[in-house]
Design an enzyme around this catalytic site. Structure first.
Site, PDB file in Angstrom:
ATOM      1  N   GLY A   1      -8.045  -7.453   3.919  1.00 24.69           N
ATOM      2  CA  GLY A   1      -8.918  -7.591   5.077  1.00 24.69           C
ATOM      3  C   GLY A   1      -8.344  -8.370   6.240  1.00 24.69           C
TER       4      GLY A   1
ATOM      5  CB  CYS B   1       8.898 -41.179 -11.717  1.00 20.05           C
ATOM      6  SG  CYS B   1       9.658 -42.328 -10.544  1.00 20.05           S
TER       7      CYS B   1
ATOM      8  NE  ARG C   1       2.698 -45.496  -9.726  1.00 20.08           N
ATOM      9  CZ  ARG C   1       2.197 -44.434 -10.373  1.00 20.08           C
ATOM     10  NH1 ARG C   1       1.486 -44.619 -11.489  1.00 20.08           N
ATOM     11  NH2 ARG C   1       2.403 -43.221  -9.935  1.00 20.08           N
TER      12      ARG C   1
ATOM     13  CE  LYS D   1      -3.459  -0.012   2.902  1.00 21.43           C
ATOM     14  NZ  LYS D   1      -4.275  -0.791   2.153  1.00 21.43           N
TER      15      LYS D   1
ATOM     16  CG  MET E   1      -2.684  -7.722   8.945  1.00 18.55           C
ATOM     17  SD  MET E   1      -0.978  -7.331   8.569  1.00 18.55           S
ATOM     18  CE  MET E   1      -1.066  -6.818   6.863  1.00 18.55           C
TER      19      MET E   1
ATOM     20  NE  ARG F   1      -6.846   3.756   4.220  1.00 22.28           N
ATOM     21  CZ  ARG F   1      -8.062   3.316   3.878  1.00 22.28           C
ATOM     22  NH1 ARG F   1      -8.261   2.018   3.739  1.00 22.28           N
ATOM     23  NH2 ARG F   1      -9.052   4.157   3.687  1.00 22.28           N
TER      24      ARG F   1
ATOM     25  CB  SER G   1      13.653 -42.287 -12.138  1.00 23.76           C
ATOM     26  OG  SER G   1      12.394 -41.650 -12.035  1.00 23.76           O
TER      27      SER G   1
ATOM     28  CD  GLU H   1      12.001 -46.367  -4.586  1.00 25.04           C
ATOM     29  OE1 GLU H   1      10.822 -46.003  -4.356  1.00 25.04           O
ATOM     30  OE2 GLU H   1      12.271 -47.292  -5.382  1.00 25.04           O
TER      31      GLU H   1
ATOM     32  NE  ARG I   1      -5.423  -4.627  -3.560  1.00 25.81           N
ATOM     33  CZ  ARG I   1      -5.994  -4.857  -2.382  1.00 25.81           C
ATOM     34  NH1 ARG I   1      -5.276  -4.811  -1.286  1.00 25.81           N
ATOM     35  NH2 ARG I   1      -7.278  -5.132  -2.292  1.00 25.81           N
TER      36      ARG I   1
ATOM     37  N   GLY J   1      12.268 -41.305  -6.842  1.00 27.21           N
ATOM     38  CA  GLY J   1      10.939 -41.635  -6.341  1.00 27.21           C
ATOM     39  C   GLY J   1      10.697 -40.797  -5.102  1.00 27.21           C
ATOM     40  CB  THR J   2      10.018 -37.186  -4.714  1.00 28.13           C
ATOM     41  OG1 THR J   2       8.881 -37.170  -5.582  1.00 28.13           O
ATOM     42  CG2 THR J   2      11.257 -36.734  -5.466  1.00 28.13           C
ATOM     43  CG  ASN J   3       5.155 -40.002  -3.904  1.00 26.94           C
ATOM     44  OD1 ASN J   3       5.188 -38.783  -3.825  1.00 26.94           O
ATOM     45  ND2 ASN J   3       4.388 -40.637  -4.775  1.00 26.94           N
ATOM     46  CG  ASP J   4       8.660 -45.271  -1.336  1.00 32.42           C
ATOM     47  OD1 ASP J   4       7.728 -45.081  -0.533  1.00 32.42           O
ATOM     48  OD2 ASP J   4       8.769 -46.314  -2.011  1.00 32.42           O
TER      49      ASP J   4
ATOM     50  CE1 TYR K   1      11.888 -38.879 -15.998  1.00 28.87           C
ATOM     51  CE2 TYR K   1      14.062 -38.951 -17.002  1.00 28.87           C
ATOM     52  CZ  TYR K   1      13.071 -39.551 -16.247  1.00 28.87           C
ATOM     53  OH  TYR K   1      13.254 -40.805 -15.726  1.00 28.87           O
TER      54      TYR K   1
ATOM     55  NE  ARG L   1       7.603 -48.928  -9.395  1.00 33.85           N
ATOM     56  CZ  ARG L   1       6.853 -48.210  -8.542  1.00 33.85           C
ATOM     57  NH1 ARG L   1       7.387 -47.156  -7.940  1.00 33.85           N
ATOM     58  NH2 ARG L   1       5.594 -48.505  -8.325  1.00 33.85           N
TER      59      ARG L   1
ATOM     60  CG  HIS M   1     -13.736  -9.903   3.337  1.00 30.34           C
ATOM     61  ND1 HIS M   1     -14.155 -11.197   3.623  1.00 30.34           N
ATOM     62  CD2 HIS M   1     -12.493  -9.794   3.842  1.00 30.34           C
ATOM     63  CE1 HIS M   1     -13.202 -11.825   4.272  1.00 30.34           C
ATOM     64  NE2 HIS M   1     -12.186 -10.994   4.424  1.00 30.34           N
TER      65      HIS M   1
END
Length: 905
Positions: free
Chosen positions: A100, A854, A579, A22, A102, A91, A786, A767, A335, A788-791, A874, A634, A451
């Protein structure tokens, strides 16, 4: 010496970190010569000092006094002067817009004495007492801690006694009496008098704005929008200009384009004889901005000139707050406006066509999350029937849910898994938790700048405002439609944020226009985008720019020919994860059971032999769908017990038979014994992945033979198969070496038997933390990595995803341990460091090592930027997230400065 206060003339929009959004934009408009009431900004550094110590910096009072003197001189009035008082607005204004969330206090400086002076100089007693009761209401709630509802109740009671629809129906005597009621209320609630010293009012108002940075709703909003907690807010102190001086005055909010659709035109709301808070709060229904042309053509014409000037200066949609004081136009804020996903793409594309920005900048202004929202379904207009009511289409989309009438109930039901629609007369910042929880927001008051509308658009929530036909009774927890239909809490409604319609029951959905074109294939999308200026055209051009700029390839996780073909239509450049376990379900589960229950090598071979033909057919279909593109297959990953019946179910069947005096089925006994034998306390850390391949003779050979046979079949059919074999859950290079030897043995056999050259690179999933930390030796045996970011996330954090997300992640997010779930956006500090280590050490050992990801992080916008920076080749994600990943990969390249130019303007 640290400086804490800056006049508007000393700043500019490049100082947003110090002066807040602001303050820096008011300074910018002052620099541009636009009509801005004079004022100054107390910096975010002062706020951070206050939050750290609990008191304002020692030098602050003196700095404020010096800058206040300059405002007094320019106004020809003084704060606290009884006969002609200077009044101030105080303000909040953080670096990032938090509409809205603050506090604001208007009319600071009014007292029991100066209210009479204000009445004389303004010529309006009603205006003076209206301004005073507003100060008492805002100051009492914000600074002195009186519940805001107490003031609202007193105001509503007075209007009811006078038969007034809104506050305009109250005269000066009414408002003077209301001021006395408010002062008594403050005294009773706090034990102290409302301060009659204007300097004390100003000081306490500034500190209250500082403190509101850590208010509950502000903290919740920051968590939702991923805004850091340590930025603090600036405070803008400005000479008041008054929109509540009569019919020739008013306040409004304007957008240089429609923030819901992006279309050019005159968009906004105006309220005659009102202060700005009345417009954004939604307590009175506004008139369209275009009506200002009739009410005050001179101010309207000047406003249009300023809107055009600001849009060209900021080269973007501008959100503007203004006040007309007795025919004189004043700019109170500008803004870069919040907008819907549809508007973001449409505006960026339009600004390119108008020559204001280039395609690279347009790509920087849209995002993957917005594109994902544009792919959501919409209501089928031909099958929805008559709507219950219509309102202002404030934030587009289609949402269905049970009606609720307060924030707490919305949050409670949503936590239990129910979809809800929050219905209010108007929302206020305290409703934020319910708005976050709800699928849609529906109000009977307010417009596109209320709002509810502003916050919903920022969050990507469906919103319909100002449905005046609805009679909303929050106390009775119901609303009544114009035809007399009463909708009680819990009944399902459908809210169309694109048309403003509200329907009873669950309306049928159809795919979005963007989804239809994207799923038609990249070429189909281009053909469908022929209409210049259409949303599809804007999305198509953004994806074209992203594809021209990006370095990362985008592949898909797909396990069937149908999914592979869909992914290719969405623009996937291969399959990063196929898979194979999904191919062993359904009717084939019995063959897997036979393999598990085999009593001899011969029986196991027979079962594996039966699995070979259908597995070969699966791979052949996938390779055909992805002909000419890489397909990473895999080897079997999950524990074998997952292919057996549930232990409890088997135990119940056996126990039931025995209780009846019957002999249990031999196969049930055999399966139960196998399940008991294979039981593991933590199966996801047990016999799975590469361990399974080494422990079950013939399993790897069968799967590799199926892959190789599919390659042969596709080569003989004239195809270009590019299969890759990925070994899961490797923790030590020796595991990979053993499996790789088996793979190469089988490939050699198939080559010899078929006479067809079969080349399938062998790589591994990273992984496990140990794999990341020993990436160098593993890379010597792997053609590719590759992640395996979940595991990898599970094993790094020690989390079991299936158990912890519902159990304690909400508490972790509330306490600030996470900004978001590490399964949604990659933990860059921990898991990300392992990724960087593996990339660096893997490429040291094998410079040509191809590296991808992956896990579903491959389709998360923030994570895609990390993977680009980490040097991956990739990302791979579900087919429906491929367009999102393509867009973000291009944005990541541009942000990094290495994207192509993609065609300029």
């Amino acid at each position: 010496m640290v400086r804490y206060v800056y006049d508007f003339a000393e700043g500019g929009r490049e100082m947003a970190g110090l002066l807040g959004g602001k303050g820096s934009n008011l300074a910018e408009m002052t620099r541009m010569g636009l009509p801005v009431p004079p004022g100054f900004v107390i910096s975010t550094e002062a706020c951070r000092a206050y939050l750290a110590t609990g008191s304002a910096p020692r030098e602050l009072d003196a700095e404020v006094a010096r800058h206040l003197a300059a405002v007094e001189e320019s106004a020809g009035r003084a704060l606290g002067r009884p006969d002609d008082p200077l009044l101030l607005s105080v303000r909040s204004g953080a670096r990032f817009s938090m509409p809205g969330m603050m506090e604001t206090i208007l009319n600071v400086g009014l007292t029991d004495a100066s209210v009479h002076g204000l009445a004389r100089v303004s010529g309006s007693e009603r205006f003076a007492w209206d301004s005073y009761r507003r100060l008492l209401q805002m100051f009492g709630a914000t600074v002195m801690g009186v519940p805001a509802s107490r003031f609202d109740e007193a105001l509503e009671a007075l209007k009811a006694r006078r038969g007034a629809r809104d506050d305009l129906g109250l005269d000066a005597e009414d408002l003077a009496g209301l001021a006395d009621v408010f002062k008594d209320l403050i005294r009773r609630e706090t034990g102290e008098e409302f301060p009659q010293d204007p300097a004390e009012q100003l000081r306490r108002a500034v500190l209250a704005v500082f403190a509101s940075w850590n208010g509950e709703r502000a903290r919740l909003y920051r968590r939702r929008e991923h805004i850091p907690d340590d930025l603090g807010t600036a405070v803008t102190v400005q000479r008041m200009v008054f929109g509540n001086l009569g019919a020739d005055s008013g306040s409004g909010v304007a957008f240089t384009r429609d923030p819901a659709t992006g279309r050019p035109g005159i968009y906004g709301d105006y309220l005659p004889n009102a202060q700005g808070e009345d417009v954004v709060s939604g307590i009175r229904n506004t008139v369209p901005l275009a009506d200002l042309e009739r009410l005050d053509p001179v101010s309207y014409g000047r406003l249009l000139e300023i809107m055009e000037t600001l849009e060209r200066h900021y080269t973007d949609l501008c959100d503007i707050e203004f006040t007309v004081e007795r025919g004189e136009l004043w700019m109170l804020q500008t803004r870069v406006g919040k907008r819907t996903a549809e508007a973001a793409f449409a505006i960026a594309d339009a600004l390119v066509r108008e020559g204001l920005i280039d395609r690279r900048e347009a790509l920087a202004r849209v995002g993957g999350e917005g594109l994902a929202r544009l792919m959501f379904p919409r209501f089928d207009a031909d099958r929805t029937g008559e709507p219950l009511a219509h309102g202002v289409a404030a934030s587009p989309g289609a949402a269905v849910g049970a009606v609720v009438f307060d924030s707490a109930e919305a949050a409670r039901r949503a936590a239990a898994g129910e979809k809800v629609v929050l219905v209010r007369q108007e929302t206020n910042p305290d409703d934020l938790p319910g708005m976050v929880a709800a699928q849609a927001v529906l109000t009977s008051r307010g417009g596109k700048t209320s709002h509810a509308a502003v916050v919903a658009r920022g969050m990507g929530k469906v919103c319909v405002c100002g449905a005046e036909e609805l009679v909303v009774d929050t106390a009775a927890r119901r609303f009544t439609a114009p035809d007399g239909t009463v909708v009680e809490e819990g009944r399902v409604v459908s809210v169309d944020g694109s048309s403003g319609a509200v329907y009873l029951g669950e309306a049928p959905l159809v795919p979005s226009e963007v989804m239809r074109h994207l799923e038609g294939g990249v070429e189909g999308a281009v053909r469908g985008a022929a209409e210049e200026g259409s949303l599809v055209a804007a999305v198509t051009r953004a994806l074209e720019q992203a594809d021209a700029a990006r370095r990362l390839e985008v592949r898909a996780n797909a396990d069937t020919p149908e999914d592979a073909a869909r992914a290719r239509r969405f623009g996937a450049q291969g399959i990063g994860l196929c898979r194979t376990e999904h191919m062993f379900l359904g009717e084939r589960r019995q063959l897997v059971e036979q393999m598990i229950l085999a009593r001899s090598p011969g029986e196991r071979e027979q079962a594996l032999g039966a699995l070979l033909p259908p597995q070969t057919a699966d791979f052949t279909g996938i390779l055909e769908a992805m002909d000419g593109l890489p397909v990473t297959i895999r080897l079997l990953d999950p524990p074998l017990h997952e292919f057996l019946p549930d232990r409890v179910e088997l135990s119940v069947r056996v126990a039931t038979a025995e209780a009846r005096g019957e002999r249990p089925e031999p196969r049930d006994l055999e399966l139960l014994a196998a399940v008991d034998r294979m039981h593991e306390e933590n199966p996801m850390m047990g016999l799975r992945g590469v361990r399974l391949g080494l422990a079950v003779p013939g399993l790897v050979a069968m799967q590799v033979r199926a892959v190789a046979s599919a390659v042969v079949a596709r080569v003989r059919a004239g195809g270009d198969p590019r299969a890759e074999i990925m070994v899961p859950l490797v923790g030590d290079v020796e595991e990979l070496r053993l499996v790789k030897a088996e793979v190469e043995r089988v490939l050699a056999e198939v080559r010899e038997q078929s006479g067809v050259t079969v080349h399938c690179p062998v790589g591994t999933m990273i992984e496990l933390p140990r794999a990341a930390l020993t990436a160098g030796p593993i890379a010597e045996e792997a053609a590719f990595f590759s992640f395996g970011t979940n595991d990898l996330t599970q094993t790094t954090w020690g989390f079991s995803r299936d158990d912890v997300e519902a159990e304690f992640f909400p508490a972790y997010i509330d306490h600030g341990v996470f900004a978001s779930s590490p399964f949604e956006s990659l933990d860059e500090e921990g898991v990300g460091r392992l990724v960087r280590i593996a990339v660096e050490e893997g490429r040291q050992a094998r410079p040509a090592l191809q590296i991808g990801v992956c896990g579903e992080h491959g389709g998360d916008p923030a994570s895609v930027h990390f993977f680009h920076a980490a040097g991956l080749d990739y990302v791979s994600c579900s087919p429906f997230r491929v367009p999102v990943a393509r867009l973000e990969a291009g944005r990541a390249a541009l942000a990094d400065g290495d994207g192509g130019d993609g065609g300029g303007r």
